[in-house]
Write a protein that holds these residues in place. Structure first.
Motif, PDB file in Angstrom:
ATOM      1  N   ARG A   1       8.341  -8.652  -8.988  1.00 50.45           N
ATOM      2  CA  ARG A   1       7.257  -7.813  -9.505  1.00 50.45           C
ATOM      3  C   ARG A   1       6.581  -7.128  -8.330  1.00 50.45           C
ATOM      4  NH1 ARG A   1       4.822  -7.335 -14.325  1.00 50.45           N
ATOM      5  NH2 ARG A   1       5.993  -9.130 -15.107  1.00 50.45           N
ATOM      6  N   LEU A   2       6.738  -5.798  -8.270  1.00 51.10           N
ATOM      7  CA  LEU A   2       6.204  -5.015  -7.160  1.00 51.10           C
ATOM      8  C   LEU A   2       5.058  -4.132  -7.643  1.00 51.10           C
ATOM      9  CD1 LEU A   2       6.411  -3.926  -4.220  1.00 51.10           C
ATOM     10  CD2 LEU A   2       7.967  -2.180  -5.105  1.00 51.10           C
ATOM     11  N   THR A   3       3.952  -4.212  -6.939  1.00 47.91           N
ATOM     12  CA  THR A   3       2.797  -3.351  -7.223  1.00 47.91           C
ATOM     13  C   THR A   3       2.498  -2.517  -5.994  1.00 47.91           C
ATOM     14  OG1 THR A   3       1.869  -5.006  -8.728  1.00 47.91           O
ATOM     15  CG2 THR A   3       0.381  -3.279  -7.938  1.00 47.91           C
ATOM     16  N   VAL A   4       2.405  -1.200  -6.183  1.00 51.12           N
ATOM     17  CA  VAL A   4       2.064  -0.294  -5.088  1.00 51.12           C
ATOM     18  C   VAL A   4       0.678   0.293  -5.373  1.00 51.12           C
ATOM     19  CG1 VAL A   4       2.748   1.710  -3.724  1.00 51.12           C
ATOM     20  CG2 VAL A   4       4.497   0.245  -4.770  1.00 51.12           C
ATOM     21  N   VAL A   5      -0.234   0.047  -4.453  1.00 51.45           N
ATOM     22  CA  VAL A   5      -1.618   0.500  -4.686  1.00 51.45           C
ATOM     23  C   VAL A   5      -1.984   1.636  -3.733  1.00 51.45           C
ATOM     24  CG1 VAL A   5      -2.316  -1.743  -5.559  1.00 51.45           C
ATOM     25  CG2 VAL A   5      -2.542  -1.247  -3.117  1.00 51.45           C
TER      26      VAL A   5
ATOM     27  N   LYS B   1       0.854  -1.181   0.000  1.00 45.21           N
ATOM     28  CA  LYS B   1       0.000   0.000   0.000  1.00 45.21           C
ATOM     29  C   LYS B   1       0.897   1.240   0.000  1.00 45.21           C
ATOM     30  CE  LYS B   1      -3.864  -2.154   2.409  1.00 45.21           C
ATOM     31  NZ  LYS B   1      -4.735  -2.149   3.604  1.00 45.21           N
ATOM     32  N   THR B   2       0.404   2.312  -0.569  1.00 46.09           N
ATOM     33  CA  THR B   2       1.145   3.571  -0.590  1.00 46.09           C
ATOM     34  C   THR B   2       1.573   3.950   0.829  1.00 46.09           C
ATOM     35  OG1 THR B   2      -0.021   4.351  -2.553  1.00 46.09           O
ATOM     36  CG2 THR B   2       1.006   6.012  -1.162  1.00 46.09           C
TER      37      THR B   2
ATOM     38  N   LEU C   1      12.647   0.415   0.022  1.00 44.86           N
ATOM     39  CA  LEU C   1      11.701   1.475  -0.278  1.00 44.86           C
ATOM     40  C   LEU C   1      11.145   1.938   1.067  1.00 44.86           C
ATOM     41  CD1 LEU C   1      11.695  -0.576  -2.787  1.00 44.86           C
ATOM     42  CD2 LEU C   1       9.539   0.506  -3.387  1.00 44.86           C
ATOM     43  N   GLU C   2      11.455   3.163   1.459  1.00 48.43           N
ATOM     44  CA  GLU C   2      11.052   3.651   2.776  1.00 48.43           C
ATOM     45  C   GLU C   2       9.568   4.008   2.832  1.00 48.43           C
ATOM     46  OE1 GLU C   2      12.540   3.565   5.512  1.00 48.43           O
ATOM     47  OE2 GLU C   2      14.652   3.322   5.002  1.00 48.43           O
ATOM     48  N   SER C   3       9.046   4.589   1.772  1.00 52.56           N
ATOM     49  CA  SER C   3       7.645   4.990   1.729  1.00 52.56           C
ATOM     50  C   SER C   3       7.167   4.791   0.290  1.00 52.56           C
ATOM     51  CB  SER C   3       7.487   6.448   2.160  1.00 52.56           C
ATOM     52  OG  SER C   3       6.128   6.860   2.090  1.00 52.56           O
ATOM     53  N   ALA C   4       6.624   3.615   0.026  1.00 57.64           N
ATOM     54  CA  ALA C   4       6.311   3.235  -1.349  1.00 57.64           C
ATOM     55  C   ALA C   4       5.278   4.156  -1.988  1.00 57.64           C
ATOM     56  CB  ALA C   4       5.817   1.799  -1.390  1.00 57.64           C
TER      57      ALA C   4
END
Lengths: 112, 114
Positions: free
Chosen positions: A108-112, A14-15, A78-81
């Motif tokens: 494969r990274l997904t940030v929602v 998550k963001t 990643l500190e804050s995706a």
């Protein structure tokens, strides 16, 4: 001899969440790299480590940090995706100057 | 820093034809130029490489040429086959930190039709 191993293979964040991508190589290589691959953008260098104890910025370092823990391991944090960090991440290693880089299987990274 | 440009972004050929992919680089001190092939969903893998003291290198149907003066290098695939269909990347190793920084072009999607 596993080559270059990345974990995890898939991740959804998550963001604002943080995470660390792990990379390890068992080929006794000096140099290690982190790339991100986006459609139409090729492989863009995030950070690299020419030898144990050194790290340098690549083309797109903003939003990332790295640690060369020892000769084998090179992690990407990643500190804050952010959604813009949705991508496929590849770790690679290379023995030296005039030699190829060997790639891991990718994350494969997904940030929602 | 090093910048690598690659053309074309897509290339369609008929089986048996030749394919040529071209790259230019910006750092005149670059001295190692690999080419990678990436099949769908897989990791990039080296297919051929060339050092700056060599003008041309061949491996069966694949060849790479290097023009240091023009800072230009090319991949040539002859007698293309459907299994050559993939994305191809050129790359260059530059001067920063003992020639360890490996920078890639944006890739060429090659489609070989039977």
């Amino acid at each position: 001899n596993a080559g270059v191993t990345q974990t995890p293979k898939f991740q959804v964040l998550k963001t604002g969440q943080s995470m660390t991508l792990q990379c390890a190589q068992d080929m006794n290589h000096n140099s290690m790299y982190w790339y991100r691959q986006d459609p139409g953008m090729g492989l863009r260098l995030i950070y690299y480590s020419a030898s144990e104890g050194t790290t340098d910025k690549g083309e797109v370092p903003n939003g990332y940090n790295v640690s060369r823990l020892n000769k084998r391991e090179f992690s990407l944090r990643l500190e804050s995706a952010a959604p813009s960090q949705t991508s496929v991440y590849f770790c690679a290693s290379s023995p030296g100057r005039y030699t190829e880089a060997f790639f891991g299987q990718g994350t494969r990274l997904t940030v929602v | 820093g090093e910048n690598v440009e690659q053309h074309p972004s897509t290339l369609s050929v008929q089986e048996g034809d030749s394919a040529v992919i071209k790259c230019t680089y910006s750092d005149s001190a670059s001295n190692y130029f690999p080419w990678y092939k990436q099949e769908l969903g897989k990791r990039p893998q080296l297919i051929i490489d060339i050092r700056s003291n060599v003008g041309e290198k061949k491996d069966q149907r694949i060849a790479v040429t290097l023009n240091k003066t023009a800072k230009h290098f090319s991949l040539h695939i002859t007698e293309t086959q459907p299994e050559d269909s993939a994305v191809y990347f050129c790359a260059a190793k530059g001067e920063n930190t003992g020639f360890q920084k490996l920078v890639f072009g944006t890739g060429t999607r090659l489609l070989v039709s039977p």
